[in-house]
Write a protein that holds these residues in place. Structure first.
Motif, short mmCIF file in Angstrom:
data_model
loop_
_atom_site.label_atom_id
_atom_site.label_comp_id
_atom_site.label_asym_id
_atom_site.label_seq_id
_atom_site.Cartn_x
_atom_site.Cartn_y
_atom_site.Cartn_z
N LEU A 67 -20.59 28.09 -51.59
CA LEU A 67 -20.90 28.63 -52.91
C LEU A 67 -20.85 27.56 -54.00
CD1 LEU A 67 -19.03 32.02 -52.58
CD2 LEU A 67 -21.52 31.68 -52.68
N ARG A 68 -19.89 26.67 -53.94
CA ARG A 68 -19.79 25.61 -54.97
C ARG A 68 -20.94 24.62 -54.82
NH1 ARG A 68 -15.53 25.62 -58.31
NH2 ARG A 68 -15.69 23.40 -58.74
N THR A 69 -21.35 24.33 -53.61
CA THR A 69 -22.49 23.45 -53.40
C THR A 69 -23.78 24.13 -53.89
OG1 THR A 69 -21.41 22.48 -51.48
CG2 THR A 69 -23.77 22.12 -51.67
N LEU A 70 -23.91 25.42 -53.62
CA LEU A 70 -25.07 26.18 -54.06
C LEU A 70 -25.20 26.18 -55.58
CD1 LEU A 70 -27.40 28.15 -53.21
CD2 LEU A 70 -25.75 30.00 -53.56
N CYS A 71 -24.09 26.32 -56.24
CA CYS A 71 -24.09 26.40 -57.71
C CYS A 71 -23.89 25.05 -58.38
CB CYS A 71 -23.01 27.39 -58.17
SG CYS A 71 -23.39 29.10 -57.69
N ASN A 72 -23.98 23.99 -57.61
CA ASN A 72 -23.84 22.62 -58.15
C ASN A 72 -22.56 22.44 -58.97
OD1 ASN A 72 -26.29 21.70 -57.02
ND2 ASN A 72 -27.41 22.66 -58.70
N ALA A 73 -21.49 23.06 -58.53
CA ALA A 73 -20.21 22.94 -59.23
C ALA A 73 -19.61 21.57 -58.93
CB ALA A 73 -19.26 24.05 -58.78
N ALA A 74 -18.82 21.11 -59.87
CA ALA A 74 -18.15 19.81 -59.69
C ALA A 74 -17.17 19.89 -58.53
CB ALA A 74 -17.41 19.43 -60.97
N GLY A 75 -17.08 18.81 -57.77
CA GLY A 75 -16.13 18.75 -56.67
C GLY A 75 -16.51 19.60 -55.47
N GLY A 76 -17.79 19.75 -55.21
CA GLY A 76 -18.23 20.57 -54.09
C GLY A 76 -17.75 20.06 -52.75
N ASP A 77 -17.72 18.74 -52.57
CA ASP A 77 -17.29 18.17 -51.29
C ASP A 77 -15.78 18.20 -51.08
OD1 ASP A 77 -19.74 17.71 -50.22
OD2 ASP A 77 -19.82 15.59 -50.78
N GLU A 78 -15.03 18.46 -52.12
CA GLU A 78 -13.57 18.47 -51.96
C GLU A 78 -13.12 19.59 -51.03
OE1 GLU A 78 -11.46 20.81 -55.59
OE2 GLU A 78 -12.62 19.06 -56.18
N TRP A 79 -13.91 20.64 -50.89
CA TRP A 79 -13.53 21.75 -50.02
C TRP A 79 -13.72 21.36 -48.56
CZ3 TRP A 79 -10.85 25.28 -52.46
CH2 TRP A 79 -10.97 25.32 -53.85
N ARG A 80 -14.79 20.64 -48.28
CA ARG A 80 -14.98 20.15 -46.91
C ARG A 80 -13.92 19.10 -46.59
NH1 ARG A 80 -20.68 18.24 -44.66
NH2 ARG A 80 -20.99 20.43 -45.09
N ASN A 81 -13.64 18.22 -47.53
CA ASN A 81 -12.60 17.22 -47.33
C ASN A 81 -11.24 17.88 -47.12
OD1 ASN A 81 -14.57 15.28 -47.68
ND2 ASN A 81 -14.09 14.95 -49.83
N GLY A 82 -10.98 18.95 -47.86
CA GLY A 82 -9.74 19.70 -47.69
C GLY A 82 -9.65 20.30 -46.29
N MET A 83 -10.78 20.76 -45.78
CA MET A 83 -10.80 21.31 -44.42
C MET A 83 -10.50 20.20 -43.42
SD MET A 83 -11.05 23.91 -42.56
CE MET A 83 -11.12 24.11 -40.80
N GLN A 84 -11.05 19.02 -43.62
CA GLN A 84 -10.79 17.91 -42.71
C GLN A 84 -9.31 17.53 -42.73
OE1 GLN A 84 -13.06 16.53 -40.47
NE2 GLN A 84 -11.11 15.81 -39.68
N GLN A 85 -8.71 17.53 -43.91
CA GLN A 85 -7.28 17.24 -44.02
C GLN A 85 -6.46 18.31 -43.31
OE1 GLN A 85 -6.57 16.93 -48.22
NE2 GLN A 85 -7.34 14.83 -48.34
N LEU A 86 -6.89 19.55 -43.44
CA LEU A 86 -6.20 20.64 -42.76
C LEU A 86 -6.27 20.46 -41.24
CD1 LEU A 86 -4.88 23.53 -42.95
CD2 LEU A 86 -7.19 24.41 -42.67
N LEU A 87 -7.44 20.11 -40.74
CA LEU A 87 -7.59 19.88 -39.30
C LEU A 87 -6.72 18.72 -38.83
CD1 LEU A 87 -11.45 20.31 -38.82
CD2 LEU A 87 -9.64 21.86 -38.07
N ASP A 88 -6.72 17.63 -39.61
CA ASP A 88 -5.94 16.45 -39.24
C ASP A 88 -4.45 16.75 -39.20
OD1 ASP A 88 -8.32 15.05 -39.04
OD2 ASP A 88 -8.11 14.10 -41.01
N SER A 89 -3.97 17.49 -40.19
CA SER A 89 -2.53 17.73 -40.27
C SER A 89 -2.05 18.86 -39.37
CB SER A 89 -2.13 18.04 -41.72
OG SER A 89 -2.71 19.26 -42.15
#
Length: 147
Positions: A67-89
């Motif tokens: 949804l944030r990527t669709l709406c061009n909201a700031a920090g759209g990739d931070e949610w994917r990065n957050g998911m990667q951090q969740l997987l790593d930890s």
């Protein structure tokens, strides 16, 4: 040696007989057969008490990311990065847990991709609600199961 006339046999019987004749010496020797392969031991399935909440959290992350990527909201990739951090930890070398959480993220992403193709007011409201749910889940998980 066994003498068999194959001219009057059905073709399938010829093939079977040929295989038996060829396999006969190998079966008779026995000593030259390869040893049975060792069974691979599957890694233990690790389950933690908060896996269901964590899977829902991953699904929310996927939804918000879309949804944030669709709406061009700031920090759209931070949610994917957050998911990667969740997987790593959280998953480390636990491949099954990693796959489960990744599937949940993708499910959340696809759920909104199938509904919203444009940034609408409803998409903005959904993104806000999912961010609030994600914050609630994060708080519940860390307060109940955190160190």
């Amino acid at each position: 040696m066994l003498s068999v006339s194959t001219t009057s046999m059905i073709p399938v019987r010829r093939v079977i007989l040929s295989l038996l004749v060829l396999a006969g010496p190998a079966m008779a020797q026995g000593k030259n057969t390869s040893p049975p392969q060792e069974e691979q031991i599957a890694p233990p399935i690790v389950s933690v008490p908060y896996d269901d909440k964590l899977a829902r959290f991953a699904e929310v992350l996927g939804s918000v990311h879309y949804l944030r990527t669709l709406c061009n909201a700031a920090g759209g990739d931070e949610w994917r990065n957050g998911m990667q951090q969740l997987l790593d930890s959280e998953t480390g070398n636990e491949q099954l847990r990693k796959e489960k959480l990744t599937a949940a993220f993708n499910r959340g992403y696809r759920a909104f991709a199938s509904v919203y193709t444009d940034c609408t007011p409803a998409a903005i409201v959904a993104e806000e609600r999912y961010r609030n749910e994600g914050a609630t889940l994060a708080t519940e998980i860390t307060s109940r199961f955190g160190n």
